[in-house]
Write a protein that holds these residues in place. Structure first.
Motif, PDB file in Angstrom:
ATOM      1  N   GLU A  78       0.962  -3.016 -19.130  1.00  0.00           N
ATOM      2  CA  GLU A  78       2.093  -2.760 -18.246  1.00  0.00           C
ATOM      3  C   GLU A  78       2.579  -1.314 -18.405  1.00  0.00           C
ATOM      4  N   ALA A  79       2.659  -0.844 -19.656  1.00  0.00           N
ATOM      5  CA  ALA A  79       3.091   0.534 -19.900  1.00  0.00           C
ATOM      6  C   ALA A  79       2.079   1.522 -19.329  1.00  0.00           C
ATOM      7  N   GLN A 139      -2.497   3.532 -23.667  1.00  0.00           N
ATOM      8  CA  GLN A 139      -1.891   2.601 -22.710  1.00  0.00           C
ATOM      9  C   GLN A 139      -2.574   2.680 -21.347  1.00  0.00           C
ATOM     10  N   ARG A 198       2.405   2.583 -15.643  1.00  0.00           N
ATOM     11  CA  ARG A 198       3.332   3.679 -15.334  1.00  0.00           C
ATOM     12  C   ARG A 198       2.661   5.029 -15.529  1.00  0.00           C
ATOM     13  N   ALA A 226      -2.906  -5.628 -25.600  1.00  0.00           N
ATOM     14  CA  ALA A 226      -1.714  -6.446 -25.378  1.00  0.00           C
ATOM     15  C   ALA A 226      -1.169  -6.228 -23.971  1.00  0.00           C
ATOM     16  N   ALA A 227      -0.525  -7.269 -23.459  1.00  0.00           N
ATOM     17  CA  ALA A 227      -0.016  -7.231 -22.083  1.00  0.00           C
ATOM     18  C   ALA A 227       1.013  -6.121 -21.889  1.00  0.00           C
ATOM     19  N   GLU A 228       1.851  -5.879 -22.907  1.00  0.00           N
ATOM     20  CA  GLU A 228       2.879  -4.819 -22.760  1.00  0.00           C
ATOM     21  C   GLU A 228       2.211  -3.462 -22.616  1.00  0.00           C
ATOM     22  N   MET A 229       1.068  -3.316 -23.323  1.00  0.00           N
ATOM     23  CA  MET A 229       0.359  -2.055 -23.280  1.00  0.00           C
ATOM     24  C   MET A 229      -0.191  -1.791 -21.882  1.00  0.00           C
TER      25      MET A 229
END
Lengths: 590, 345
Positions: free
Chosen positions: A54-55, A146, A58, A49-52
């Protein structure tokens, strides 16, 4: 006690697992269409997933970027002083996999299952023998998934983990394959197969990684060396379980992408692969009873005992390693790190351990030193400075990453100096209030010098007086006649050197310059090792911490007498307690 | 009351099963993780839960008509503590320390057993029974003890007297008192008044608050603050210096202090004392930034005698790094571990 208990428990749980596996694998034929034995077709995992992703970015820019670089090209600021170098992610080439040679490793952002997620396991357990640490306990499971989501989608640039057109997954079914019993027959067949399959061309006849040591390069042109089968704790895919034969089986079945190590899945049967894995596994260093060495979970290396015991022998100390006295002498693992305290620093130390045994008689003490060195190096030219000079002015190479003239590209192009080993012991250690010692690196000052005995591959043995890291050595001209090299041999990637020196006492030796080896005392000892093909000379070398040479005293007579006296005392005490109790019950008092 | 005790008993049984599983290596010993930094509190609360569990267990057993004798309660509890220390606590603690805890808990168990006359009598009863040997079993036990005790004690003393070559114990002061000032690259720095010149805001002014606000998030899996990426092309001031410090750290320091700053670098295994673990709240989190500056600049050689300067392989970094580089590395170390340096007031 604990071992046998846990072994029993292990057998029970293993058989339970076995039952589950058997029930599950019915109808699962080992031979699928056109696939090598033991492999099965797998499916590509869906894109994370895209949020993953992005996380994960970091996580990457906090923890990973320092070695792997901003673009994941394996060129972070730390990269150039590391060997092996950090992985370049761009091409999607990963070493440790359950998939067939050339394929992408297993990774599913939703499935952190052991055996089904190669990248997750690599990040979790680290890659022993390299700078890649274990991230377990530092990053959460979630964070590890992630960051991998970020790496596989953003930093792997030439391939795509989800591209059904060009990517296939052929998965080694390691969980379903039962290891073959490691008996003599299997190991013997394995030892024949490694010759037949030409493993020894790179890994050497004794498996010390000394074959073809200079011509091997990885896909990026950086020099690499074959694994040393005797140091299984340095196996990159050992997953912190170095004596597990399955790791070797996996590496052998899938190959190591990006390196000259091929997959042997197509030209060996599963049975043959187990034989080879059993044989390779049997080579790893073990204790005298044949049990695996205890591995320190914090460092992934064998546990260290800082005492080097020396056993007494009557008469001459034998020069033959096969002699019973040497065979019975306890063998100690001495860990070696790079000397990075003073210039020239040694970030890439190729000697990471030596094995020490020692014997003594009424006149001398002998050290038997063994260490793996892939190449026998004898100096081709003259050293650019005097061998006694330690305070030479050196310009250090800047840690440029991977460019021409960088440390990494120079790795195998050093001027060749002598392989060497040295033993350092403090002089006048009895005058120092314990635990004070002269400094581990060449001593502290004139008042408390150190005594350094150095053997070099050209056959020379020299004695030096060290008075500080920044002072040149003083060569002790007259002392060499007291020293003796009983043996020095380089064979198949290993040095065997036996150094004899006097015990040293006030009567025969110069107490102000010579270490006095007293029986039953802890004599601080430091070991130094030089690999001539690594450009090691002067202070560029591998060093150990302080160890202690301990000349084992013969067992004194009191040891046998006192326990008997004590036991007798206990009998008397028992008698007294019982009489007292009996008297008390009868109403009498003493 | 009964329901409460049942819950206690259930917890006790589950806890015991987990511990037994860990002892036999069926349950990996890191199943329930002891988190670095929170470990003492975690252990204390775990032990409290265990004690509650045992109380419940003991209550339930008596309620079911199978009370556990006082004597065995004491022995079982002591054995539990020893096993807990050996198999639960990770990273493992050395035997000498466990022996110390074992002795303390033995004393505690005795105090518990002798708290009142009645308990003490119950506790002593089995011992007295064996001594008096009224029944057949007790007689057998008594003779067994009579023979075994002298043999065992004799054996132990033989073992203790046999010459052994164990590593001598040396007690080292990890954080010795710093000097009032230190001279680095020809310039004198007073440790009480010096400041890290790179703890600045984007305008380049010294700003402790701004930099603290940009230090990574605390807790397990410490990560940089969102939108505070030192690798950002536009990063200015503090964040830019963090990146430069990190570059120096990974070119020089991580070989010993590790990629995670936890003292487990590539070469760390070879050295003794082992390199400092900056993620441990007992190191840089307890110290002033200037103390670190002094230690980094002077290295092992600069230590006073109680710090074992002869054994430390810590380089005097002033030989390899400039003053600016040293300050930047320190900045990075605080950023990466998520700690704030201690201040003098």
């Amino acid at each position: 006690m604990r071992n046998s208990l846990s072994r029993k428990a292990g057998v029970i749980s293993a058989s339970a697992f076995g039952a589950i596996l058997l029930s599950g694998s019915v109808g699962n034929s080992v031979f699928a269409d056109g696939l090598p034995e033991g492999f099965k077709k797998g499916d590509l995992a869906p894109e994370p997933a895209a949020e993953m992703i992005e996380a994960g970015k970091r996580v990457y820019f906090t923890k990973c970027v320092w070695c792997h670089g901003v673009d994941g090209a394996g060129d972070g600021p730390g990269a150039d002083r590391l060997w092996p170098r950090p992985r370049n992610f761009n091409q999607g080439t990963f070493k440790i996999r359950h998939t067939a040679s050339g394929e992408l490793p297993l990774f599913d952002a939703k499935k952190p299952t052991a055996g089904q997620n190669d990248l997750f396991e690599t990040v979790t357990h680290g890659l022993p023998g390299s700078a890649m640490p274990s991230w377990e306990g530092i990053l959460t499971d979630e964070q590890r998934l992630q960051v991998l989501a970020f790496v596989t989608t953003q930093l792997v640039k030439d391939r795509k983990f989800t591209d059904k057109q060009s990517e296939t997954q052929t998965v080694l079914q390691l969980g379903d394959l039962k290891p073959k019993a490691s008996n003599e027959e299997s190991k013997k067949r394995g030892s024949e197969l490694i010759v037949e399959k030409k493993c020894i061309e790179c890994h050497g006849t004794e498996g010390r990684g000394d074959g073809n040591a200079f011509n091997l390069k990885d896909d990026w042109g950086f020099s690499i060396q074959p694994a040393n089968w005797h140091k299984c704790w340095n196996f990159r895919g050992s997953r912190q379980d170095p004596y597990n034969v399955k790791n070797i089986f996996r590496t052998f079945s899938t190959g190591v992408n990006g390196t000259p190590m091929p997959s042997f899945a197509d030209n060996t049967t599963v049975d043959e692969r187990w034989d080879i894995a059993n044989f390779v596994n049997s080579l790893c260093e073990r204790d005298p009873e044949g049990n695996p060495l205890p591995i320190d979970p914090l460092t992934d290396k064998p546990k260290i005992n800082f005492v080097v015991p020396s056993d007494p022998v009557e008469g001459e100390i034998p020069a033959d390693i096969e002699n019973e006295a040497w065979q019975k002498a306890p063998k100690r693992y001495v860990a070696m790190g790079g000397q990075i305290t003073h210039k020239p620093r040694n970030f890439v130390n190729r000697i990471d351990d030596i094995w020490v045994r020692s014997l003594y008689n009424d006149k001398s003490v002998v050290y038997l030193l063994e260490w793996d060195d892939r190449t026998k190096s004898v100096a081709e030219g003259k050293l650019p400075w005097a061998p006694t000079a330690v305070n030479i002015d050196v310009k250090e190479q800047a840690p440029k990453t991977g460019e021409e003239g960088s440390i990494a590209s120079n790795q195998n192009n050093y001027a060749v100096y002598n392989d060497a080993i040295a033993i350092e012991t403090p002089v006048k250690w009895k005058d120092l209030p314990a635990p004070i010692k002269p400094r581990y690196l060449f001593g502290t000052n004139d008042q408390f010098p150190v005594d350094i005995v150095k053997w070099e591959a050209d056959g020379s043995i020299r004695a030096f007086k060290g008075t500080g890291w920044d002072k040149d050595f003083e060569e002790r001209d007259t002392y060499e006649e007291n020293l003796k090299v009983l043996k020095s041999e380089w064979k198949n990637g290993r040095w065997y050197v036996m150094i004899q020196r006097p015990l040293g006492n006030k009567k025969d030796q110069d107490y102000d310059e010579d270490t006095f080896f007293e029986v039953g005392q802890y004599i601080p000892t430091v070991f130094f090792a030089w690999d001539g093909h690594n450009g090691d000379a002067g202070r560029k070398m591998a060093v150990s911490a302080f160890y202690y040479t301990f000349l084992n005293p013969p067992i004194p007579r009191e040891t046998y007498i006192y326990p008997v006296v004590i036991a007798f005392g206990v009998v008397l005490l028992e008698g007294w307690v019982m009489t007292r109790r009996a008297n008390k019950k009868k109403g009498k008092t003493l | 009351m009964k329901a409460l005790m049942s819950v206690g008993a259930l917890i006790g049984v589950i806890g015991l099963l987990l511990l037994v599983g860990m002892i036999f290596d069926i349950v990996p010993s890191n199943t329930v993780r002891l988190v670095e930094g929170y470990m003492p509190m975690q252990m204390l609360s775990e032990l409290a839960v265990f004690v509650a569990g045992f109380a419940g267990l003991s209550y339930m057993m008596s309620a079911m008509g199978m009370p556990i004798p006082r004597f065995w309660q004491a022995i079982a509890f002591w054995a539990f503590i020893l096993l807990y220390l050996k198999f639960r606590v990770y990273p493992p603690i050395p035997f000498s320390v466990r022996a110390m805890y074992g002795t303390v808990s033995l004393v505690a168990v005795f105090m518990w057993m002798s708290a009142n006359e009645d308990d003490w009598r119950k506790f002593k009863q089995p011992i007295m029974n064996v001594l008096d040997a009224q029944s057949g079993t007790n007689k057998l036990l008594r003779y067994a003890y009579l023979v075994l005790l002298p043999i065992l004690i004799g054996g132990f003393s033989y073992n203790a007297m046999k010459p052994k070559s164990e590593e001598p114990i040396e007690l080292r002061t990890v954080h010795p008192a710093p000097p009032a000032s230190t001279k680095v690259h020809g310039k004198t720095y007073t440790l009480q008044t010096s400041q890290n010149p790179y703890r600045v805001n984007p305008e380049g002014k010294y700003d402790q608050e701004y930099t603290n606000a940009n230090i990574v998030e605390q807790g397990m899996g410490r990560l940089m603050k969102p939108n505070a990426n030192p690798w950002d092309q536009n990063a200015q001031g503090y964040l830019k210096y963090v990146r430069e410090g990190g570059e120096i750290f990974f070119q020089n320091c991580h070989f010993c202090h590790g990629d995670n700053l936890n003292g487990r670098g590539l070469h760390a295994f070879a050295f003794n004392p082992i390199p400092a673990n900056f993620t441990d709240p007992g190191t840089i989190a307890q110290l002033q930034e200037t103390f670190i500056f002094w230690r980094v600049a002077k290295g092992g050689i600069g230590l006073p005698n109680e710090g074992f300067p002869w054994a430390s392989v810590m380089p005097p970094w002033e030989q390899h790094l400039t003053v600016d580089e040293i300050w930047k590395v320190i900045l990075f170390e605080y950023w990466h571990t998520g700690y704030y340096p201690r201040t003098w007031d």
